[in-house]
Design an enzyme around this catalytic site. Sequence first.
Site, PDB file in Angstrom:
ATOM      1  N   ASP A 150       0.840  -1.194   0.000  1.00 25.57           N
ATOM      2  CA  ASP A 150       0.000   0.000   0.000  1.00 25.57           C
ATOM      3  C   ASP A 150       0.879   1.249   0.000  1.00 25.57           C
ATOM      4  O   ASP A 150       1.894   1.314   0.682  1.00 25.57           O
ATOM      5  CB  ASP A 150      -0.888  -0.018   1.253  1.00 25.57           C
TER       6      ASP A 150
ATOM      7  N   CYS B 167      -8.050  -4.076  -9.956  1.00 25.26           N
ATOM      8  CA  CYS B 167      -7.479  -3.653  -8.671  1.00 25.26           C
ATOM      9  C   CYS B 167      -8.626  -3.006  -7.923  1.00 25.26           C
ATOM     10  O   CYS B 167      -9.610  -3.673  -7.623  1.00 25.26           O
ATOM     11  CB  CYS B 167      -6.275  -2.738  -8.871  1.00 25.26           C
TER      12      CYS B 167
ATOM     13  N   ALA C 230      -9.663   0.773  -8.623  1.00 24.97           N
ATOM     14  CA  ALA C 230     -10.243   1.600  -9.680  1.00 24.97           C
ATOM     15  C   ALA C 230     -10.137   0.946 -11.049  1.00 24.97           C
ATOM     16  O   ALA C 230     -10.877   1.287 -11.971  1.00 24.97           O
ATOM     17  CB  ALA C 230      -9.566   2.965  -9.709  1.00 24.97           C
TER      18      ALA C 230
ATOM     19  N   ILE D 288      -7.303   0.907 -13.059  1.00 29.68           N
ATOM     20  CA  ILE D 288      -6.471   1.615 -14.033  1.00 29.68           C
ATOM     21  C   ILE D 288      -4.991   1.608 -13.672  1.00 29.68           C
ATOM     22  O   ILE D 288      -4.140   1.658 -14.557  1.00 29.68           O
ATOM     23  CB  ILE D 288      -6.938   3.082 -14.236  1.00 29.68           C
TER      24      ILE D 288
END
Length: 441
Positions: free
Chosen positions: A294, A340, A342, A344
């Site tokens: 992250d 994932c 979103a 993109i």
Amino acid sequence: MSYHRCYCDDQNTHTHTHTSSMSAVHSASPLPEDPTTPPPMTTPPRKASVRLQERRGSNLSLLLDVSSLGAEPVCSVSTPKEVWLQLLHTSSRPLGHEALQLAAVDGDALNAEYQKIPPNFVSAAELDVPGHAMKDRYKTILPNPESRVVLRSPEEEPGPDRYINANYIRGHRGAPRAFIATQGPMLHTVGDFWDMVWQERSSIIIMVTRLKENNEKCELYWPQPRKRKVEEEEEEEEEEEEEEEGGETGRFGRFVLRVRNSREKDGFTVTDMEIQLCSERRSFRHYWFTSWPDHHIPQCTASLLRLVEEVETYRQSLLPSGSQPITGPILGPGPIVVHCSAGIGRTGCFIVSSIGCQQLRDGGQVDILETVCQLRLDRGGMIQTTGQYQFLYSTLAQYSSQLHHSQVKNPEDQVSIKLQNLQLDSTQNVNLQNQPEQLHT
């Protein structure tokens, strides 16, 4: 009334935008102070802030009323869509092995190259699908109309076509519908996700996010495998039980999903499952890549390249054998579904890595710029940050090195890519980790 337009960059999405300079505005002379009268309250009450993270891919547009200041309005200038579509269609930078190694460590040049790629985001007006907003995880990450996946109504439930935030993505050498890039399913779109997998006959799903990082990234949309017991006898009993019951099952939308096998790899989890609708059953494989940290890019390319190689090997195994006679229509494995949060950023990284590895194997060179442009024509904003773009160059440079060394060592043998010990060059690693971007896709 005249307005100045200025733009606030969403730091969480890192979507690059073209900005224009604004002339300085000089305010009028202040009024003389009245010692007996307190100054009027001119600051408006603070409104509840809206987190920029919820506006992925957007450029927050702020209108300022300056008519009372006597300033001459600034005319906004925008690049015609035809111009940046032409850039996406024509931009190219093919690189052989040596040129790729040099390009991968030139962070400034890669940043400049990336900033020139038009994002090709879609507005709600361009999409023109009533009621789509409730099914979009991020309100400004919308599927490009020309390539979006349309969910056809099932024969047993006639009705209008339905919406899903997903796009078909071309693959190596422009192969149509090689991938589907989509957002992480939400609680009320899980059924739509499996409708899409069933409709497209997809046999491979790639998940490149955790379920929750700083906030929710994806809804759990498949049954979790049972935890295996340690004792061998109990393991054998459990295996027999799973064979009888058909494994861990769960109902998701119209479908029953059943886990057949799950195993941990270095950096990702592979789960073989079965999807059932009425009496028809199909097998598919789910890859869950969990080693992408992250807020950062991976420190090592090994796990991603291993995943790319495993997916490609499995995909090839699903293709019909050329030695068998063709007696009917050929049904391939369907597009590889990649998501994932979103759909993109990290999604784009996996797809570009997969296509780039095929380019290097087939022709000995790779065109990352052209591939990213191709992806953005199919789905706006693919490859979300400069850091991701540089990471792609580093990843494919490492793959090219392994391929090159293998060919030099024994050019007559089949090329065998060994990915166990791939590490970023220390210089590349320092450059990448110093990037300020945070990945949230």
